[in-house]
Structures are given as C-alpha cells and as structure tokens.
Design a protein around this motif. Structure first.
Motif, short mmCIF file in Angstrom:
data_model
loop_
_atom_site.label_atom_id
_atom_site.label_comp_id
_atom_site.label_asym_id
_atom_site.label_seq_id
_atom_site.Cartn_x
_atom_site.Cartn_y
_atom_site.Cartn_z
N SER A 1 7.51 25.51 40.07
CA SER A 1 7.51 24.05 40.13
C SER A 1 8.64 23.54 41.02
CB SER A 1 7.66 23.48 38.72
OG SER A 1 7.93 22.10 38.76
N VAL A 2 8.32 22.52 41.82
CA VAL A 2 9.33 21.94 42.71
C VAL A 2 10.48 21.34 41.91
CG1 VAL A 2 9.74 20.23 44.51
CG2 VAL A 2 7.58 21.48 44.45
N GLY A 3 10.14 20.72 40.79
CA GLY A 3 11.17 20.15 39.93
C GLY A 3 12.14 21.21 39.43
N VAL A 4 11.60 22.37 39.08
CA VAL A 4 12.45 23.48 38.63
C VAL A 4 13.32 23.97 39.78
CG1 VAL A 4 12.44 25.84 37.76
CG2 VAL A 4 10.81 24.18 36.85
N SER A 5 12.76 24.04 40.99
CA SER A 5 13.53 24.47 42.16
C SER A 5 14.70 23.53 42.41
CB SER A 5 12.63 24.54 43.40
OG SER A 5 11.65 25.54 43.26
N VAL A 6 14.43 22.23 42.37
CA VAL A 6 15.49 21.24 42.59
C VAL A 6 16.55 21.36 41.49
CG1 VAL A 6 16.05 18.79 42.69
CG2 VAL A 6 14.00 19.65 43.83
N GLY A 7 16.08 21.49 40.24
CA GLY A 7 17.00 21.61 39.11
C GLY A 7 17.88 22.83 39.22
N MET A 8 17.29 23.98 39.58
CA MET A 8 18.07 25.21 39.71
C MET A 8 19.08 25.11 40.85
SD MET A 8 17.28 27.31 37.32
CE MET A 8 17.87 28.88 37.90
N THR A 9 18.68 24.48 41.95
CA THR A 9 19.60 24.30 43.07
C THR A 9 20.81 23.47 42.65
OG1 THR A 9 17.74 24.37 44.63
CG2 THR A 9 19.82 23.49 45.45
N LEU A 10 20.56 22.40 41.89
CA LEU A 10 21.66 21.55 41.42
C LEU A 10 22.53 22.29 40.41
CD1 LEU A 10 19.78 18.14 41.02
CD2 LEU A 10 21.37 18.81 42.83
N VAL A 11 21.92 23.15 39.60
CA VAL A 11 22.68 23.96 38.65
C VAL A 11 23.61 24.91 39.40
CG1 VAL A 11 22.51 25.81 36.94
CG2 VAL A 11 21.06 23.80 36.74
N PHE A 12 23.10 25.56 40.46
CA PHE A 12 23.93 26.46 41.26
C PHE A 12 25.10 25.70 41.87
CE2 PHE A 12 19.74 28.81 42.27
CZ PHE A 12 19.73 29.37 41.00
N LEU A 13 24.81 24.51 42.40
CA LEU A 13 25.85 23.71 43.02
C LEU A 13 26.91 23.32 42.00
CD1 LEU A 13 27.02 22.11 45.39
CD2 LEU A 13 25.43 20.24 44.83
N GLY B 1 33.09 22.02 53.97
CA GLY B 1 32.35 21.10 54.82
C GLY B 1 32.04 21.70 56.18
N ALA B 2 33.02 22.39 56.77
CA ALA B 2 32.81 23.02 58.07
C ALA B 2 31.80 24.16 57.98
CB ALA B 2 34.14 23.54 58.63
N ALA B 3 31.93 24.99 56.93
CA ALA B 3 31.00 26.12 56.76
C ALA B 3 29.57 25.63 56.56
CB ALA B 3 31.43 26.97 55.57
N ALA B 4 29.41 24.58 55.74
CA ALA B 4 28.07 24.03 55.51
C ALA B 4 27.50 23.43 56.79
CB ALA B 4 28.12 22.98 54.41
N THR C 1 21.53 23.74 49.75
CA THR C 1 21.70 25.20 49.79
C THR C 1 22.93 25.59 50.60
OG1 THR C 1 19.30 25.49 49.63
CG2 THR C 1 20.59 27.38 50.36
N ALA C 2 23.11 24.95 51.75
CA ALA C 2 24.27 25.26 52.59
C ALA C 2 25.57 24.92 51.86
CB ALA C 2 24.18 24.49 53.91
N LEU C 3 25.58 23.77 51.18
CA LEU C 3 26.78 23.35 50.45
C LEU C 3 27.08 24.29 49.29
CD1 LEU C 3 28.97 21.21 50.25
CD2 LEU C 3 27.44 19.84 48.82
N THR C 4 26.03 24.65 48.55
CA THR C 4 26.20 25.52 47.38
C THR C 4 26.75 26.89 47.77
OG1 THR C 4 24.39 24.42 46.21
CG2 THR C 4 25.02 26.62 45.44
#
Length: 253
Positions: free
Chosen positions: A222-234, A108-111, A146-149
């Motif tokens: 695609s923006v949807g793909v970007s959001v999906g990939m970000t959530l996958v990384f997280l 939390g602090a790092a993010a 992104t910061a959290l991931t």
C-alpha cells in the motif's frame, strides 16, 4: 540558529562535489547506465512486462533508488568523517556552531547531491527505455524524503566510524543487499508466498514500492504504508542524531 554557519558548511560540501565530478556524479551515472543497458535494453527486451509495465521501464525506479540510498549514505558519512580523519573538525568545533547546525549543513548538502544525482539518472534512463511518471509530485516527495533519511543515516555512520573500513561496512554489507532484495529488479508478488512475507521485513521494499507507484501507479505494498514507513525511518534517524548529541557526544578527530 546560525544560518551563516549552515550556509558555509553546505556550500563547502557542495563545492567539493563540483571539484570531484568524476567520482561524485559521472561514476554513479555510468554504473547505473550499465544496468539499463544490460537489464533494460538487452535482457528486458526478451522478458514479459510486470504489472503491465515493460521490464526495462519497471526497473527504472529501483535503480534510481539503489543509487539514491548508497550515495546519500556515502556522501553524508564521508562528509563528516573526512574532517575527523584529517583533523580539520577542530575548525568547526572552535566556531560558534551548534550540533543542530552541523547536522543541517552536512545532511542538507548530502541530500542535495543525492537528489541531483537521482534526477540526472532519471534523465539518463530516457536514453535507454521509455517510461512515464504518473505522479511527479509524489515522485519528488519520495526522492526528497529518501535522500534526507539516508543522509541522516549516513551522518550517523560517519560519526560512528573510526576508520575507512567501518565507513564502507554498512553500505556494502547491509544497504546494497537489502536494496537488491527489496524489489529493484522484480515485483515481490513474483516470489512464493512464504518469501513474500519474509521480504516485507526488508524496510527498503516500502521505499522502492512507493517510489515505483509514483511512476506507474502500481505497487507491491500500500502507498499509505510506504509513506508511513518512510516517515518512520526519517523520524528514527532524527531521534538517533538527537540522542547522540543529547547524550553528550562531542565530535573529535
């Protein structure tokens, strides 16, 4: 859940940031500002726009993402590694604090540090180039995710590292090159077809593309793909942290 423990770790890490403002905030802002001066104001003024956006404005999201990724990893990895290095980790281990609370406090602090830095760089960019933010809420969402991931990713590196060389190995040799090759300074559509397909293997492409879309409404994927990939990384980082502690790992100096 021990909220007081999370709060104590969080405030301690944030206080360290305020004590080292030159290293934590000023240095990354100045480094990124040099990119704006060279690529945005100097070179960018002699280049054609990309997707209807001036080159100087086009690189703003990429440069913010570059700083966000590297600083998120650096803040989280150093935050958990330094107590191991000096031996003060035993103070945390002797307290009634669970692994979940340790992760929440440090990550939390790092993010938080990375988000503050990203917003400062965003404000600083206004001094060099003119740009707009079409979807401010999506911009903040990408910034937060992104910061959290990558803070979680940095926490994993900090647990794994047993010396300062390993601490810098992944950010310098993997994350920074992937960010530069992920479309920070160009659109992947400018590449030959073969290299466009190769570039899509780079996970950072999706982060930068989605973040740039929140500014100008244009994206390489695609923006949807970007959001999906970000959530996958997280989700992957959360699963990795869960597995580390579930497997019986214990923090030690």
């Amino acid at each position: 859940m021990n909220i007081y423990a999370i709060r104590a770790i969080y405030l301690f890490e944030m206080a360290r940031t305020w004590r080292t403002l030159l290293q934590s905030i000023v240095s990354p802002v100045i480094s990124t500002s040099l990119y704006f001066v060279v690529f945005g104001a100097a070179i960018g003024s002699h280049m054609n726009g990309i997707d209807g956006v001036s080159y100087g404005a086009f690189i703003v999201p990429g440069l913010i993402m570059l700083s966000l990724l590297t600083q998120s990893i650096s803040n989280a990895s150093f935050g958990i590694y330094f107590p191991k290095f000096v031996g003060t980790i035993y103070e945390i281990l002797s307290a009634p604090v669970s692994p979940l609370e340790i992760v929440a406090g440090y990550v939390g602090a790092a993010a938080s540090k990375s988000i503050i830095l990203g917003l400062i760089i965003l404000a600083t960019a206004r001094l060099f180039v003119s740009f707009q933010i079409e979807h401010p809420l999506w911009m903040l969402a990408f910034l937060l995710l992104t910061a959290l991931t990558f803070s979680l990713f940095g926490f994993i590196i900090g647990i794994w590292a047993d010396n300062f060389e390993k601490l810098q190995l992944v950010p310098l040799l993997i994350v920074t090159p992937l960010t530069f090759l992920g479309g920070s300074f160009y659109s992947i559509h400018m590449l030959p077809p073969f290299w466009q397909k190769v570039t899509l293997v780079n996970p950072v492409v999706y982060l930068i593309s989605g973040f740039r879309w929140s500014f100008y409404g244009v994206a390489d994927v695609s923006v949807g793909v970007s959001v999906g990939m970000t959530l996958v990384f997280l989700a992957s980082c959360l699963a990795a942290v869960w597995w580390i502690f579930r497997s019986g790992y214990r923090l030690k100096a």
